[in-house]
Design an enzyme around this catalytic site. Sequence first.
Site, PDB file in Angstrom:
ATOM      1  N   SER A 192      29.025  74.157  39.787  1.00 34.43           N
ATOM      2  CA  SER A 192      30.472  73.938  39.624  1.00 34.43           C
ATOM      3  C   SER A 192      30.746  72.724  38.736  1.00 34.43           C
ATOM      4  O   SER A 192      31.660  72.750  37.907  1.00 34.43           O
ATOM      5  CB  SER A 192      31.138  73.716  40.985  1.00 34.43           C
ATOM      6  OG  SER A 192      30.843  74.770  41.858  1.00 34.43           O
ATOM      7  N   GLY A 245      24.732  72.310  47.888  1.00 35.28           N
ATOM      8  CA  GLY A 245      25.897  71.718  48.545  1.00 35.28           C
ATOM      9  C   GLY A 245      26.509  70.550  47.804  1.00 35.28           C
ATOM     10  O   GLY A 245      27.428  69.901  48.312  1.00 35.28           O
ATOM     11  N   ILE A 246      26.000  70.263  46.592  1.00 33.92           N
ATOM     12  CA  ILE A 246      26.575  69.184  45.792  1.00 33.92           C
ATOM     13  C   ILE A 246      27.163  69.729  44.486  1.00 33.92           C
ATOM     14  O   ILE A 246      27.354  68.991  43.530  1.00 33.92           O
ATOM     15  CB  ILE A 246      25.568  68.041  45.538  1.00 33.92           C
ATOM     16  CG1 ILE A 246      24.235  68.574  45.020  1.00 33.92           C
ATOM     17  CG2 ILE A 246      25.377  67.218  46.803  1.00 33.92           C
ATOM     18  CD1 ILE A 246      23.252  67.461  44.622  1.00 33.92           C
ATOM     19  N   LYS A 272      29.113  66.556  43.263  1.00 36.73           N
ATOM     20  CA  LYS A 272      30.264  66.532  44.184  1.00 36.73           C
ATOM     21  C   LYS A 272      29.726  66.333  45.589  1.00 36.73           C
ATOM     22  O   LYS A 272      28.763  66.999  45.985  1.00 36.73           O
ATOM     23  CB  LYS A 272      31.002  67.876  44.080  1.00 36.73           C
ATOM     24  CG  LYS A 272      31.883  68.190  45.254  1.00 36.73           C
ATOM     25  CD  LYS A 272      31.683  69.590  45.840  1.00 36.73           C
ATOM     26  CE  LYS A 272      30.440  69.781  46.652  1.00 36.73           C
ATOM     27  NZ  LYS A 272      30.428  70.946  47.547  1.00 36.73           N
ATOM     28  N   ASP A 319      34.660  75.203  44.017  1.00 37.01           N
ATOM     29  CA  ASP A 319      34.485  73.774  43.776  1.00 37.01           C
ATOM     30  C   ASP A 319      34.829  73.357  42.345  1.00 37.01           C
ATOM     31  O   ASP A 319      34.806  72.159  42.039  1.00 37.01           O
ATOM     32  CB  ASP A 319      33.021  73.374  44.052  1.00 37.01           C
ATOM     33  CG  ASP A 319      32.756  73.066  45.518  1.00 37.01           C
ATOM     34  OD1 ASP A 319      33.720  72.760  46.250  1.00 37.01           O
ATOM     35  OD2 ASP A 319      31.583  73.130  45.915  1.00 37.01           O
ATOM     36  N   ALA A 366      19.971  73.087  42.540  1.00 35.43           N
ATOM     37  CA  ALA A 366      20.949  74.185  42.641  1.00 35.43           C
ATOM     38  C   ALA A 366      21.038  74.660  44.086  1.00 35.43           C
ATOM     39  O   ALA A 366      20.117  74.441  44.887  1.00 35.43           O
ATOM     40  CB  ALA A 366      20.550  75.334  41.741  1.00 35.43           C
ATOM     41  N   ALA A 367      22.167  75.315  44.388  1.00 35.65           N
ATOM     42  CA  ALA A 367      22.405  75.863  45.733  1.00 35.65           C
ATOM     43  C   ALA A 367      22.146  74.805  46.793  1.00 35.65           C
ATOM     44  O   ALA A 367      21.461  75.023  47.784  1.00 35.65           O
ATOM     45  CB  ALA A 367      21.545  77.103  45.978  1.00 35.65           C
ATOM     46  N   GLY A 427      26.306  71.595  41.974  1.00 35.69           N
ATOM     47  CA  GLY A 427      25.652  71.462  40.664  1.00 35.69           C
ATOM     48  C   GLY A 427      26.222  72.416  39.631  1.00 35.69           C
ATOM     49  O   GLY A 427      26.645  72.006  38.538  1.00 35.69           O
TER      50      GLY A 427
END
Length: 290
Positions: free
Chosen positions: A115, A110-111, A23, A143, A107-108, A113
């Site tokens: 979610s 902001g894209i 995302k 998200d 991970a962690a 992952g």
Amino acid sequence: MSFLEDAAPASPGAAASRMAWAKVNLTLHCTGQRADGYHLLDSLVVRAGVGDALHVVPAEDLSLTVSGTRAEGVPTDARNLVLQAAEMLDAGAGRGAALHLEKHLPAAAGIGGGSADAAAALDLLSAHWGVPLPADTARLGADVPVCLTRGPQRMQGVGEVLTPLSALPPCQMVLVNPGVDVPTPAVFSALSDKNQPPMPDVIPTFAGFSDLIDFLREQRNDLAAPAIAREPVIASCLEALSDAALARMSGSGATCFGLYANAAQAKAAAHRISAAALHWWVAAGPILAA
Ligand SMILES: C[C@](O)(CO)[C@H](O)COP(=O)(O)OP(=O)(O)OC[C@H]1O[C@@H](n2ccc(N)nc2=O)[C@H](O)[C@@H]1O
Ligand SMILES: Nc1ncnc2c1ncn2[C@@H]1O[C@H](COP(=O)(O)OP(=O)(O)OP(=O)(O)O)[C@@H](O)[C@H]1O
């Protein structure tokens, strides 16, 4: 470096598979804060053509294994959002499924992952078990609702108010993550002004790539300043993407994206950045149309 072509095909023994696409928040305006502390957002969200893959085979018990380039450190127990999504969908009925996650997204970062993986699990197991999706998927993460959609979305509320937008013009994206974890709550807490202007009421339909870029240049990611203050290397990621038509941070960071008019430019930028910053995660692919 990851490209769309690297996306895992359905694994041979799997009954069914889903991609969990990254995302990307092309814009992220923070427009207020609720009494419970969650922030009100106005965000243009798209999916990038790079992601994790989730496979299922029928089984008596529920289980999860993880492999892939970014598998290290990803929990395989109840902390994993894939298993939390499965438990939410199963609602105590005791259904089984052997799930395998091919992890390629940091991970962690902001894209979304985790979610995206949770959304893929809800979609995959809803079909596999023949049960409907629950209404309150945002309980798994703000998200998750947007990760259950396809195509560009305007995301408002705390993430649960979604408005599908017209298809964007073809656009290539390079994602760059410098390998620092950025905890979302810390970045929101460090944001000094939580009441910033939203996007325009009407998001236009963009006739071409340059119209999209012109629009995005006028928008913001309000979390960029507090994220850069915490992790200055994020500014170096944006600098590395300075040949893009537009470079910004996604979500609460640290991943930054650059937008390019064509795949050759995007791949060239991805190769250049990978070669210069060997430990950064770099991916290139199109913004997914639908
Ligand atoms: C920053 C975004 O990535 C933008 O898409 C999302 O809003 C965050 O989505 P997420 O990671 O799925 O968020 P959650 O796991 O639900 O929340 C993590 C933490 O982020 C903060 N949070 C999240 C969403 C939101 N609208 N306001 C917040 O203040 C809260 O401190 C929360 O405890
Ligand atoms: N399937 C999963 N993949 C990766 N991390 C997971 C997963 N399930 C749970 N986690 C845990 O969740 C944390 C955050 O992961 P996630 O990728 O969702 O965050 P994020 O990149 O900050 O997302 P956002 O874009 O919403 O900011 C990780 O630190 C990890 O321990």
